[in-house]
Enzyme design. Structure first.
Site, PDB file in Angstrom:
ATOM      1  N   TYR A 163       7.790   6.723  17.530  1.00  0.00           N
ATOM      2  CA  TYR A 163       8.018   6.745  16.109  1.00  0.00           C
ATOM      3  C   TYR A 163       9.097   7.677  15.595  1.00  0.00           C
ATOM      4  O   TYR A 163      10.184   7.348  14.785  1.00  0.00           O
ATOM      5  CB  TYR A 163       6.590   7.339  15.473  1.00  0.00           C
ATOM      6  N   ASN A 190      11.022   0.280   3.902  1.00  0.00           N
ATOM      7  CA  ASN A 190       9.807   1.406   3.881  1.00  0.00           C
ATOM      8  C   ASN A 190       8.792   1.056   4.823  1.00  0.00           C
ATOM      9  O   ASN A 190       8.054   1.808   5.542  1.00  0.00           O
ATOM     10  CB  ASN A 190       9.066   1.248   2.679  1.00  0.00           C
ATOM     11  N   ARG A 238       0.722  -0.999  -0.036  1.00  0.00           N
ATOM     12  CA  ARG A 238      -0.116  -0.164   0.052  1.00  0.00           C
ATOM     13  C   ARG A 238       0.682   1.241  -0.034  1.00  0.00           C
ATOM     14  O   ARG A 238       2.149   1.116   0.129  1.00  0.00           O
ATOM     15  CB  ARG A 238      -0.914   0.126   1.443  1.00  0.00           C
ATOM     16  N   VAL A 243       8.286  -7.717   9.292  1.00  0.00           N
ATOM     17  CA  VAL A 243       9.812  -7.316   9.506  1.00  0.00           C
ATOM     18  C   VAL A 243      10.593  -7.278  10.799  1.00  0.00           C
ATOM     19  O   VAL A 243      11.646  -7.316  11.007  1.00  0.00           O
ATOM     20  CB  VAL A 243      10.086  -5.976   8.585  1.00  0.00           C
ATOM     21  N   LYS A 266      12.636   6.691  14.021  1.00  0.00           N
ATOM     22  CA  LYS A 266      12.972   7.287  12.646  1.00  0.00           C
ATOM     23  C   LYS A 266      14.244   8.027  12.740  1.00  0.00           C
ATOM     24  O   LYS A 266      15.030   8.175  11.456  1.00  0.00           O
ATOM     25  CB  LYS A 266      11.734   8.312  12.073  1.00  0.00           C
TER      26      LYS A 266
HETATM   27  P1  NDP Z   1       0.794   2.689   5.020  1.00  0.00           P
HETATM   28  O1  NDP Z   1       0.164   2.633   6.432  1.00  0.00           O
HETATM   29  O2  NDP Z   1      -0.225   3.257   4.061  1.00  0.00           O
HETATM   30  O3  NDP Z   1       1.445   1.203   4.791  1.00  0.00           O
HETATM   31  C1  NDP Z   1       2.136   0.477   5.614  1.00  0.00           C
HETATM   32  C2  NDP Z   1       2.926  -0.504   5.062  1.00  0.00           C
HETATM   33  O4  NDP Z   1       3.684  -1.333   5.639  1.00  0.00           O
HETATM   34  C3  NDP Z   1       2.005  -1.762   4.263  1.00  0.00           C
HETATM   35  O5  NDP Z   1       2.392  -2.228   2.980  1.00  0.00           O
HETATM   36  C4  NDP Z   1       1.925  -2.821   5.449  1.00  0.00           C
HETATM   37  O6  NDP Z   1       1.506  -4.009   4.924  1.00  0.00           O
HETATM   38  C5  NDP Z   1       3.574  -2.657   5.793  1.00  0.00           C
HETATM   39  N1  NDP Z   1       3.769  -3.137   7.148  1.00  0.00           N
HETATM   40  C6  NDP Z   1       3.372  -2.583   8.213  1.00  0.00           C
HETATM   41  N2  NDP Z   1       3.957  -3.401   9.348  1.00  0.00           N
HETATM   42  C7  NDP Z   1       4.740  -4.182   8.886  1.00  0.00           C
HETATM   43  C8  NDP Z   1       5.576  -5.295   9.392  1.00  0.00           C
HETATM   44  N3  NDP Z   1       5.580  -5.588  10.605  1.00  0.00           N
HETATM   45  N4  NDP Z   1       6.131  -6.150   8.353  1.00  0.00           N
HETATM   46  C9  NDP Z   1       6.186  -5.790   7.167  1.00  0.00           C
HETATM   47  N5  NDP Z   1       5.311  -4.915   6.486  1.00  0.00           N
HETATM   48  C10 NDP Z   1       4.580  -4.162   7.436  1.00  0.00           C
HETATM   49  O7  NDP Z   1       2.068   3.534   5.164  1.00  0.00           O
HETATM   50  P2  NDP Z   1       2.629   4.747   4.516  1.00  0.00           P
HETATM   51  O8  NDP Z   1       2.654   4.289   2.861  1.00  0.00           O
HETATM   52  O9  NDP Z   1       1.997   5.958   4.753  1.00  0.00           O
HETATM   53  O10 NDP Z   1       4.137   4.723   5.003  1.00  0.00           O
HETATM   54  C11 NDP Z   1       5.164   4.123   4.659  1.00  0.00           C
HETATM   55  C12 NDP Z   1       6.650   4.559   5.154  1.00  0.00           C
HETATM   56  O11 NDP Z   1       6.539   5.811   5.247  1.00  0.00           O
HETATM   57  C13 NDP Z   1       6.480   4.208   6.836  1.00  0.00           C
HETATM   58  O12 NDP Z   1       7.677   3.845   7.143  1.00  0.00           O
HETATM   59  C14 NDP Z   1       6.184   5.431   7.294  1.00  0.00           C
HETATM   60  O13 NDP Z   1       6.629   5.661   8.442  1.00  0.00           O
HETATM   61  C15 NDP Z   1       6.834   6.478   6.352  1.00  0.00           C
HETATM   62  N6  NDP Z   1       6.292   7.770   6.427  1.00  0.00           N
HETATM   63  C16 NDP Z   1       4.933   8.169   5.936  1.00  0.00           C
HETATM   64  C17 NDP Z   1       4.409   9.420   6.008  1.00  0.00           C
HETATM   65  C18 NDP Z   1       3.104   9.759   5.572  1.00  0.00           C
HETATM   66  O14 NDP Z   1       2.858  10.922   5.770  1.00  0.00           O
HETATM   67  N7  NDP Z   1       2.242   8.660   4.991  1.00  0.00           N
HETATM   68  C19 NDP Z   1       5.355  10.385   6.400  1.00  0.00           C
HETATM   69  C20 NDP Z   1       6.777  10.193   6.774  1.00  0.00           C
HETATM   70  C21 NDP Z   1       7.077   8.634   6.700  1.00  0.00           C
HETATM   71  P3  NDP Z   1       0.130  -4.479   5.032  1.00  0.00           P
HETATM   72  O15 NDP Z   1      -0.472  -3.625   3.850  1.00  0.00           O
HETATM   73  O16 NDP Z   1       0.074  -5.858   4.608  1.00  0.00           O
HETATM   74  O17 NDP Z   1      -0.694  -4.111   6.368  1.00  0.00           O
END
Ligand code: NDP
Length: 246
Positions: free
Chosen positions: A154, A89, A14, A63, A158
């Site tokens: 968090y 990510n 996602r 992970v 980070k």
């Molecule tokens: P989402 O919540 O939209 O997606 C999270 C993703 O991480 C999903 O694919 C989920 O898999 C996967 N995931 C969660 N936990 C685990 C785990 N334990 N093992 C493997 N995969 C895992 O997040 P975003 O796309 O918004 O964020 C992506 C990255 O960017 C993150 O590291 C976030 O901290 C960082 N970020 C995001 C910001 C934002 O504004 N959105 C700002 C700054 C940083 P599944 O779909 O199977 O649950």
């Protein structure tokens, strides 16, 4: 990009991870899509990768579990033969003010956002060293750069990721492998969709560009850092935040 490359992107089912995976496929990479449990979404990412003429491999993996990380790296190596680009990510939030933050929510966020990246780097390290090339990109956050009330867990994870990025960059620079961090600001994904309209409006007001970012804004930066032209850039933190961290 000339020859085909292989990328492993965690949290690629996602949001930002999916956009990165699809962008790398457009750039000529076969992509391993790592996800936590959302199988249908991961398969949709794979479909989008394949639409771009690339191979995909979806693998469910938590992970925060070192053994699962070890197993998936082996599975990706066995399938694709190498990993040229590692994008850490996967991430979660468990926001609360410190006073009310549960110990397990602190630990869970560290285990997933920080330890997860360490396990993935540890398990790909030897292969990167042997090949004497490669790219490691860690998705941090401006919370790790600036801190953020309600995100002590968090922000700690980070910020830790930034320290780890610089250490790994120093360890691997001599082998021609780069390791950089990207620190997104507020990007429109499921993670930020949970914020109330009031909070979103307040955040937007603070952003010099007065808007949230898109997943493709982050994916474009990953594409650059994963590409040939960024070979002399390592140990850096690139903020993709509409100017918020200035
Ligand atoms: P989402 O919540 O939209 O997606 C999270 C993703 O991480 C999903 O694919 C989920 O898999 C996967 N995931 C969660 N936990 C685990 C785990 N334990 N093992 C493997 N995969 C895992 O997040 P975003 O796309 O918004 O964020 C992506 C990255 O960017 C993150 O590291 C976030 O901290 C960082 N970020 C995001 C910001 C934002 O504004 N959105 C700002 C700054 C940083 P599944 O779909 O199977 O649950």
């Amino acid at each position: 990009m000339g020859e085909r490359k292989t990328a492993l992107v965690t949290g690629a089912s996602r949001g930002i991870g999916r956009a990165i995976a699809v962008r790398l496929a457009k750039d000529g990479c076969d992509v391993a899509v790592i996800y936590a449990g959302n199988k249908e979404a991961a398969e949709e990412t794979c479909r989008m990768i394949e639409e771009n003429g690339a191979k995909s491999l979806a693998i469910c993996c938590d992970v925060s579990d070192p053994q699962q990380c070890k197993d998936i790296v082996k599975q990706v190596m066995d399938t694709f033969g190498s990993i040229d680009i590692l994008v850490n990510n996967a991430g979660i939030t468990r926001d609360a003010l410190v006073l009310s933050m549960k110990e397990e929510d602190f630990q869970k966020v560290i285990d997933t956002n920080l330890n997860g990246a360490f396990y993935m780097i540890k398990n790909t390290y030897h292969a990167f060293m042997k090949r004497r090339k490669g790219r490691i990109i860690n998705i941090s956050s401006i919370s790790g750069v600036m801190g953020n009330a309600g995100q002590a867990n968090y922000a700690a994870a980070k910020a830790g990721l930034i320290g780890m990025t610089k250490s790994v960059a120093k360890e691997l620079a001599g082998r021609g492998i780069t390791c950089n961090a990207i620190a997104p600001g507020f990007i429109q994904t499921d993670m930020t969709a949970v914020l109330s309209d009031k909070v979103k409006a307040a955040v937007q007001e603070q952003i010099p560009m007065k808007k949230m970012g898109l997943v493709d804004d982050v994916a474009a930066a990953v594409s650059f850092l994963a590409g040939e032209e960024s070979g002399y850039i390592t140990g850096q933190v690139l903020c993709i935040d509409g100017g918020l961290s200035m």
